[in-house]
Scaffold this active site. Structure first.
Site, PDB file in Angstrom:
ATOM      1  N   HIS A   1      -8.045  -3.992  -0.786  1.00  0.00           N
ATOM      2  CA  HIS A   1      -7.468  -5.271  -1.209  1.00  0.00           C
ATOM      3  C   HIS A   1      -8.305  -5.891  -2.322  1.00  0.00           C
ATOM      4  O   HIS A   1      -8.205  -7.081  -2.596  1.00  0.00           O
ATOM      5  CB  HIS A   1      -7.409  -6.247  -0.035  1.00  0.00           C
TER       6      HIS A   1
ATOM      7  N   HIS B   1       0.814  -1.216   0.000  1.00  0.00           N
ATOM      8  CA  HIS B   1       0.000   0.000   0.000  1.00  0.00           C
ATOM      9  C   HIS B   1       0.849   1.268   0.000  1.00  0.00           C
ATOM     10  O   HIS B   1       0.369   2.328   0.385  1.00  0.00           O
ATOM     11  CB  HIS B   1      -0.914   0.023   1.230  1.00  0.00           C
TER      12      HIS B   1
END
Lengths: 332, 210
Positions: A219, A57
């Site tokens: 996700h 991320h």
């Protein structure tokens, strides 16, 4: 889908090596090298802020280690929470003697491991508190905010809590500010194309060439609806409508806006999105201060964007404007 | 008959071999409900467990403890952490035991289930690995040898997968779109079932004719 990697098994560690070589203000630490902390070390007498989560991320989470932000970060494998040892290390390395706030997203693995780390550290006398990011409005209704996932809006909690800690606030006060910042933040994302984990043979989900998904998770968790691609303005309109329909209990008519790229969306498209978001907020009489447009919290090479509104009062605005510096965000 | 360190280590070896074929299959199942990495995560966790030299453990408690520590170091994922937590619960449960009989297995699996429930906050019926573990714990009750336990465990995991396929997931990432999870298998439950089958080996029938 192509990737510029050597070996999926070395993806995280090789990235961390490159990151710390590129930014000497960050160093790898912890028994397994899965903690990023400030190179200058812990500040004695300051409340520490430890964070952590799955990798993939960037700049979240490790990129926000810096002055006026967080002190340490435990790093898991791609899209997996950090293990207990790394959580223990991150908390220890953030401790300046006045306690540590654990500030991370609301995900099961992260919660379990930070909780177990707290149990391991009970005998060491490090006081800990926890605040979870829960800003994703697509993952739960207004009556179940505690169930919501934490996504891009977590960086506002880093900023507010980090500024509070830098001013010398005690653990209870830093924790209050972090919780207040989380409560004041709302985010929604939209996905145009999936990511692929380095170890997986296929993309994490399938989306047709002409489709988008509203409310997608960081996700690739399924969102609210999936339909034909539409104009940037139409997408921005729906995102703003949904965000303004889900206001925090207290709003002061001012927001900071984060238009965030998920990894594979060009900066140009983010500005096209921001242009419309800004118009809609202006039309609604909401004053925008300190907008952020760029890749702040990504999901590998996922194509798409999220929009976050950080609803400000005078206290949060002052903390948002306080000086801060990390490799990916600087406030003078 | 008793459950030994050798048998547990052999089970880990079988699980390691099985993961070679299961990794992408479990990733694909997880991609429908989560982020698509359950197989890769479990392959790494079980690989780390195999590398912890379980065969060198001094006792059943010690081997469970080794496996738990190896698992906890290899991942921080919710499923991996729960898996390791359950092994830690087994290690604690058997610490003072001089021997572990096959008929103790049901109680041990129940202790592992309860440890997982306490850590992960899931309940029975949420369509998670817990439901599969619970089914096996019940199925092996009263089994006094490896073969009986293996047969009961294999039947139980087949049954529980079918039983839950038509139900919604109420935990994990899939809880946010529970209705879409109806008709799909929970990846954790699926992984547990596949690994149970890999570990619970039933001996081939002896050929009695010359």
């Amino acid at each position: 889908m192509k990737k510029l990697i050597n070996d999926p098994a070395h993806y995280v560690d090789e990235t961390l090596d490159g990151l710390t070589l590129a930014f000497p203000s960050l160093v790898r630490d912890g028994a397994a090298g899965r903690v990023i902390r400030r190179a200058e070390g812990v500040t004695r007498g300051k409340v520490g802020i430890a964070s952590g989560g799955g990798f993939g991320h960037l700049p979240l989470f490790t990129g926000y280690v810096g002055r006026g932000l967080i002190d340490s970060c435990a790093i898991g494998n791609v899209f997996e929470g950090p293990n207990i040892d790394s959580c223990v290390d991150a908390i220890r390395l953030a401790d300046g003697g006045r306690g540590v706030l654990r500030l991370y997203g609301n995900y099961g693995g992260d919660r379990m491991n930070f909780d177990m780390a707290g149990e391991v550290l009970e005998d060491e006398g490090i006081r800990c508190t926890t605040v979870l990011g829960t800003d994703d409005i697509a993952s739960g209704g207004p009556d179940e905010i505690g169930r919501r996932r934490g996504v891009a809006g977590l960086i506002y909690a880093y900023k507010a809590a980090g500024a509070s800690a830098d001013r010398g606030a005690d653990l209870e006060e830093v924790t209050r500010i972090a919780a207040k910042a989380v409560a004041a933040t709302r985010t929604i994302g939209v996905g145009l194309a999936p990511c692929r984990l380095p170890s997986a043979a296929k993309p994490s989900f399938e989306l047709a060439e002409d489709e988008i998904e509203m409310g997608i998770g960081i996700h690739g968790e399924p969102g609210i609806w999936r339909d034909k691609l539409r104009s940037a303005d139409a997408i921005a309109d729906e995102m703003v409508d949904r965000l303004l329909a889900d206001l925090p209990a207290q709003t002061g008519g001012e927001v900071s806006v984060l238009v965030n790229g998920l990894g594979a969306t060009p900066q140009e498209e983010l500005f096209i999105l921001y242009r419309r978001v800004r118009k809609r907020l202006d039309d609604a009489g909401v004053n925008v201060v300190q907008p952020l447009v760029g890749n702040y919290v990504t999901s590998m090479e996922m194509q798409g964007a999220s929009v976050s509104l950080f609803h400000l009062d005078e206290e949060l605005k002052t903390l948002l404007r306080a000086p801060a510096e990390c490799p990916f965000w600087r406030v003078d | 008959m008793e459950l030994t360190v050798f048998q547990i280590a052999e089970g880990v070896s079988r699980a390691t071999r099985a993961m070679a074929g299961l990794e992408q299959e479990l990733n694909a199942a997880d991609a429908k409900l989560g982020d698509g990495d359950t197989g890769s995560m479990l392959a790494r966790v079980i690989g780390a467990m195999a590398a912890s030299e379980p065969q060198a453990a001094r006792s059943v408690s010690d081997v469970f403890g080794r496996l738990a520590r190896a698992g906890m170091s290899a991942t921080g994922s919710s499923l991996g952490t729960l898996f390791a937590s359950s092994l830690l619960a087994l290690s604690k449960q058997t610490r003072e035991w001089e021997r572990v009989d096959w008929e103790d297995l049901s109680g041990l699996l129940a202790a592992a289930r309860d440890g997982m429930m306490a850590r992960g906050n899931a309940k029975l019926g949420d369509k998670t690995v817990l439901d599969a573990l619970d089914a096996v714990a019940a199925a092996v009750a009263g089994k006094v040898d490896a073969e009986g336990a293996a047969r009961a465990a294999r039947e139980a995991v087949d049954r529980v997968i079918l039983e839950f396929r038509g139900r919604p997931c109420r935990m994990g990432r899939a809880k946010f779109f529970a209705e879409k999870s109806v008709g799909l298998d929970d990846p954790g439950m699926l992984a547990f079932a596949a690994l149970t089958k890999a570990v619970a080996k039933i001996p081939a029938k002896r050929n009695l004719t010359p």
